[in-house]
Structure formats: C-alpha cells, structure tokens
Design a protein around this motif. Sequence first.
Motif, PDB file in Angstrom:
ATOM      1  N   MET A 111       0.927  -1.173  -0.074  1.00 44.00           N
ATOM      2  CA  MET A 111       0.394  -0.108  -0.039  1.00 44.00           C
ATOM      3  C   MET A 111       1.039   1.522  -0.199  1.00 44.00           C
ATOM      4  O   MET A 111       2.090   1.508   0.916  1.00 44.00           O
ATOM      5  CB  MET A 111      -1.012  -0.145   1.748  1.00 44.00           C
ATOM      6  N   GLU A 112       0.736   2.438  -0.566  1.00 45.02           N
ATOM      7  CA  GLU A 112       0.974   3.701  -0.873  1.00 45.02           C
ATOM      8  C   GLU A 112       0.741   4.039   0.566  1.00 45.02           C
ATOM      9  O   GLU A 112      -0.163   4.369   0.364  1.00 45.02           O
ATOM     10  CB  GLU A 112       0.809   3.900  -2.424  1.00 45.02           C
ATOM     11  N   VAL A 113       2.139   5.004   0.980  1.00 44.40           N
ATOM     12  CA  VAL A 113       1.904   5.718   1.810  1.00 44.40           C
ATOM     13  C   VAL A 113       1.476   7.342   1.266  1.00 44.40           C
ATOM     14  O   VAL A 113       2.742   8.139   0.444  1.00 44.40           O
ATOM     15  CB  VAL A 113       3.320   5.901   3.022  1.00 44.40           C
ATOM     16  N   VAL A 114       0.387   7.909   1.377  1.00 44.19           N
ATOM     17  CA  VAL A 114       0.517   8.722   0.865  1.00 44.19           C
ATOM     18  C   VAL A 114       0.078  10.359   2.634  1.00 44.19           C
ATOM     19  O   VAL A 114       0.228  10.046   3.557  1.00 44.19           O
ATOM     20  CB  VAL A 114      -1.240   9.144   0.962  1.00 44.19           C
ATOM     21  N   GLU A 115       1.221  11.192   2.054  1.00 43.05           N
ATOM     22  CA  GLU A 115       2.003  12.447   2.652  1.00 43.05           C
ATOM     23  C   GLU A 115       0.865  13.059   2.517  1.00 43.05           C
ATOM     24  O   GLU A 115       0.366  13.835   2.180  1.00 43.05           O
ATOM     25  CB  GLU A 115       3.313  13.312   2.504  1.00 43.05           C
ATOM     26  N   LEU A 116       0.083  13.431   4.152  1.00 39.50           N
ATOM     27  CA  LEU A 116      -0.179  15.166   4.006  1.00 39.50           C
ATOM     28  C   LEU A 116       0.157  16.595   3.685  1.00 39.50           C
ATOM     29  O   LEU A 116       1.227  16.244   3.972  1.00 39.50           O
ATOM     30  CB  LEU A 116      -1.194  14.992   5.742  1.00 39.50           C
ATOM     31  N   PRO A 117      -0.680  17.318   3.444  1.00 41.75           N
ATOM     32  CA  PRO A 117      -0.027  18.937   3.387  1.00 41.75           C
ATOM     33  C   PRO A 117       0.484  19.286   4.854  1.00 41.75           C
ATOM     34  O   PRO A 117       0.021  19.042   6.081  1.00 41.75           O
ATOM     35  CB  PRO A 117      -0.574  19.103   2.450  1.00 41.75           C
ATOM     36  N   LYS A 118       1.715  19.952   4.666  1.00 39.51           N
ATOM     37  CA  LYS A 118       1.657  20.555   6.083  1.00 39.51           C
ATOM     38  C   LYS A 118       1.306  21.687   6.761  1.00 39.51           C
ATOM     39  O   LYS A 118       0.508  22.200   6.117  1.00 39.51           O
ATOM     40  CB  LYS A 118       3.151  21.238   5.836  1.00 39.51           C
ATOM     41  N   LEU A 119       1.104  21.812   8.235  1.00 39.37           N
ATOM     42  CA  LEU A 119       0.292  22.457   7.973  1.00 39.37           C
ATOM     43  C   LEU A 119       1.331  23.949   8.526  1.00 39.37           C
ATOM     44  O   LEU A 119       2.165  23.936   9.535  1.00 39.37           O
ATOM     45  CB  LEU A 119      -0.791  21.934   9.655  1.00 39.37           C
ATOM     46  N   GLU A 120       0.829  24.840   8.937  1.00 44.83           N
ATOM     47  CA  GLU A 120       0.917  26.107   8.820  1.00 44.83           C
ATOM     48  C   GLU A 120       2.152  26.059  10.408  1.00 44.83           C
ATOM     49  O   GLU A 120       0.677  25.523  12.053  1.00 44.83           O
ATOM     50  CB  GLU A 120       0.767  27.754   8.883  1.00 44.83           C
ATOM     51  N   ASN A 121       2.434  27.231  11.113  1.00 51.02           N
ATOM     52  CA  ASN A 121       2.817  26.795  12.791  1.00 51.02           C
ATOM     53  C   ASN A 121       1.512  26.986  13.919  1.00 51.02           C
ATOM     54  O   ASN A 121       0.907  26.660  14.264  1.00 51.02           O
ATOM     55  CB  ASN A 121       3.745  27.608  12.666  1.00 51.02           C
ATOM     56  N   ASP A 122       1.231  28.190  13.285  1.00 50.18           N
ATOM     57  CA  ASP A 122      -0.255  28.386  13.611  1.00 50.18           C
ATOM     58  C   ASP A 122      -1.622  28.065  13.152  1.00 50.18           C
ATOM     59  O   ASP A 122      -2.592  28.349  13.900  1.00 50.18           O
ATOM     60  CB  ASP A 122      -0.988  30.404  14.133  1.00 50.18           C
ATOM     61  N   GLN A 123      -1.242  27.284  12.501  1.00 48.87           N
ATOM     62  CA  GLN A 123      -2.743  26.877  11.499  1.00 48.87           C
ATOM     63  C   GLN A 123      -3.307  25.318  12.571  1.00 48.87           C
ATOM     64  O   GLN A 123      -2.316  24.598  12.435  1.00 48.87           O
ATOM     65  CB  GLN A 123      -2.409  26.378  10.195  1.00 48.87           C
ATOM     66  N   LYS A 124      -4.352  25.555  12.542  1.00 47.51           N
ATOM     67  CA  LYS A 124      -4.500  23.950  13.616  1.00 47.51           C
ATOM     68  C   LYS A 124      -5.183  23.185  12.304  1.00 47.51           C
ATOM     69  O   LYS A 124      -5.571  21.842  13.166  1.00 47.51           O
ATOM     70  CB  LYS A 124      -5.552  24.092  14.733  1.00 47.51           C
ATOM     71  N   SER A 125      -5.866  23.274  11.556  1.00 45.41           N
ATOM     72  CA  SER A 125      -6.943  22.464  10.892  1.00 45.41           C
ATOM     73  C   SER A 125      -6.229  23.081   9.291  1.00 45.41           C
ATOM     74  O   SER A 125      -5.926  23.892   8.810  1.00 45.41           O
ATOM     75  CB  SER A 125      -7.995  22.504  11.066  1.00 45.41           C
ATOM     76  N   TYR A 126      -6.439  22.030   8.208  1.00 48.27           N
ATOM     77  CA  TYR A 126      -6.243  22.580   7.046  1.00 48.27           C
ATOM     78  C   TYR A 126      -7.346  23.413   6.221  1.00 48.27           C
ATOM     79  O   TYR A 126      -6.889  23.951   5.791  1.00 48.27           O
ATOM     80  CB  TYR A 126      -6.082  21.261   5.655  1.00 48.27           C
ATOM     81  N   ALA A 127      -8.734  23.169   6.808  1.00 49.56           N
ATOM     82  CA  ALA A 127      -9.906  23.891   6.518  1.00 49.56           C
ATOM     83  C   ALA A 127      -9.870  25.083   7.406  1.00 49.56           C
ATOM     84  O   ALA A 127     -10.617  25.732   6.526  1.00 49.56           O
ATOM     85  CB  ALA A 127     -11.272  22.997   6.848  1.00 49.56           C
ATOM     86  N   GLY A 128      -8.823  25.725   8.049  1.00 50.95           N
ATOM     87  CA  GLY A 128      -9.155  27.195   8.535  1.00 50.95           C
ATOM     88  C   GLY A 128     -10.380  26.954   9.497  1.00 50.95           C
ATOM     89  O   GLY A 128     -11.121  28.205   9.438  1.00 50.95           O
ATOM     90  N   ILE A 129     -10.616  25.965  10.479  1.00 52.57           N
ATOM     91  CA  ILE A 129     -11.806  26.020  10.843  1.00 52.57           C
ATOM     92  C   ILE A 129     -11.553  27.110  11.954  1.00 52.57           C
ATOM     93  O   ILE A 129     -10.451  26.602  12.807  1.00 52.57           O
ATOM     94  CB  ILE A 129     -12.216  24.260  11.539  1.00 52.57           C
ATOM     95  N   PRO A 130     -12.058  28.043  12.366  1.00 56.01           N
ATOM     96  CA  PRO A 130     -11.412  28.959  13.470  1.00 56.01           C
ATOM     97  C   PRO A 130     -11.540  28.095  14.754  1.00 56.01           C
ATOM     98  O   PRO A 130     -12.819  26.815  15.106  1.00 56.01           O
ATOM     99  CB  PRO A 130     -12.575  29.851  13.834  1.00 56.01           C
ATOM    100  N   GLU A 131     -11.119  28.265  15.657  1.00 54.07           N
ATOM    101  CA  GLU A 131     -10.381  27.453  16.630  1.00 54.07           C
ATOM    102  C   GLU A 131     -11.412  28.347  18.236  1.00 54.07           C
ATOM    103  O   GLU A 131     -11.372  29.493  18.626  1.00 54.07           O
ATOM    104  CB  GLU A 131      -8.552  28.105  17.772  1.00 54.07           C
ATOM    105  N   ALA A 132     -12.122  27.486  18.808  1.00 49.39           N
ATOM    106  CA  ALA A 132     -12.776  27.947  20.430  1.00 49.39           C
ATOM    107  C   ALA A 132     -12.388  27.639  20.986  1.00 49.39           C
ATOM    108  O   ALA A 132     -11.477  27.469  21.569  1.00 49.39           O
ATOM    109  CB  ALA A 132     -14.286  26.580  20.726  1.00 49.39           C
ATOM    110  N   VAL A 133     -12.551  28.941  21.799  1.00 44.92           N
ATOM    111  CA  VAL A 133     -11.925  29.513  22.989  1.00 44.92           C
ATOM    112  C   VAL A 133     -12.228  29.291  24.540  1.00 44.92           C
ATOM    113  O   VAL A 133     -13.467  29.723  24.157  1.00 44.92           O
ATOM    114  CB  VAL A 133     -11.146  30.654  23.460  1.00 44.92           C
ATOM    115  N   PHE A 134     -11.899  28.298  25.105  1.00 49.84           N
ATOM    116  CA  PHE A 134     -12.254  27.867  26.175  1.00 49.84           C
ATOM    117  C   PHE A 134     -12.138  28.624  27.670  1.00 49.84           C
ATOM    118  O   PHE A 134     -11.363  30.101  27.777  1.00 49.84           O
ATOM    119  CB  PHE A 134     -11.356  26.562  27.039  1.00 49.84           C
ATOM    120  N   VAL A 135     -13.550  29.175  28.286  1.00 49.20           N
ATOM    121  CA  VAL A 135     -13.429  30.327  29.108  1.00 49.20           C
ATOM    122  C   VAL A 135     -13.742  29.428  30.325  1.00 49.20           C
ATOM    123  O   VAL A 135     -14.045  28.606  30.232  1.00 49.20           O
ATOM    124  CB  VAL A 135     -15.244  30.573  28.583  1.00 49.20           C
TER     125      VAL A 135
END
Length: 190
Positions: free
Chosen positions: A1-25
């Motif tokens: 089976m071929e290993v498929v590499e994911l694209p790299k995330l930027e340093n402050d990026q947490k998701s590939y789709a740019g989902i905004p992060e919820a801040v815990f209160v």
Amino acid sequence: MEVVELPKLENDQKSYAGIPEAVFVDDVEKYMKDSGNEDSVERVLKNFDEQHSKYRFMEYSMISRKRRLRQQIPDLTKNLEMIKILRDQSEDQETQFLLSEQVFVKTTMPPTKTVCLWLGANVMLEYPLDEAEELLRQNKKSAEVNLRCLEHDQEFLRDQITTTEVNMARVHNYDVKKRQALKASGEDKS
C-alpha cells in the motif's frame, strides 16, 4: 500500500480547512466582564449557540464529503484494476456490462489501447491506457490525501464543538449561581 503524505500545516494553523478555534472560557466571571455582557447572559449564550450551529454545519459538510471520498476511492481502485486487465488482453474477451441496476448485457470486447473516462459534468474523454492509469492514480492519491485531511479536521472540529458546549454550560451555570446569590441576598434583606 502506498503511503500518502498529508500537506504540512503552518505553525499557527490547527486545521487544513481553516476552522476557527473555540476559546475555552476558564474564568466565566472575568469573561463576562471583559466581553461587556456581564448582565446579558442570554446574548453570550446566543453567540455561543451561533458558533455551535456553525460548527455543526461544518461537521455535516465534512461527513458528506468523507462519504463521497470513501465511495470514490474503491471506484478508482477498480478502474485501475480494469486498466491492468485491458493492458494484458491480447484477444477478444467475453464480459458483462452493467446497464442499470441488476441489468447486465453480455458482449465480446476486442483488445484496446484506449479507454473513456468520465470527468464529471457529463464529460467523457478518451485516453490511452498509460495516460488513463496516471490520471486515475493521481485522482486516487488526491482522494486519499483529502480523506485524511478531512479526518484530521473532523477530530479538530469535534474538539471545538465540545469546547463550545462546555462554555455554554459554564455560562449557564454561572447565571444560575448568580441568580441564586441574588435571590439569597434578597431574602436576607427582608
């Protein structure tokens, strides 16, 4: 089976789709004061509810995209297997084609050096076997990468939904305690 590499995330990026992060209160009282909504718990809860609805909509969209990709990958694998069979074929071969659900037609297929591929939007193009195989391999690899990115994003999104739900519960509990304290202090003055 071929290993498929994911694209790299930027340093402050947490998701590939740019989902905004919820801040815990963490400190609800401080959050209420800082947001300027100290007396309007309903407004804060409404904002959290809107955020929660957006996250749920994103989740629904991801689930349907994952479902399509999970159907697409086996189809691409079957198409690649068929190209391998066509490439090895040297004489007429008897086969069956699916015309519609549970309706097959028996036919004889001569050796061929080309195949027709559906590209979408009711477009079909004829390709030489080598080009078709390369296109299908690229599409399969892309689908596998997209599926893994979606799975990563879905995990991140679940965390954001949970954080938002916890925030809503904490603000609600803060409001209940505040009302109870007001009620108790009102009773003490009587």
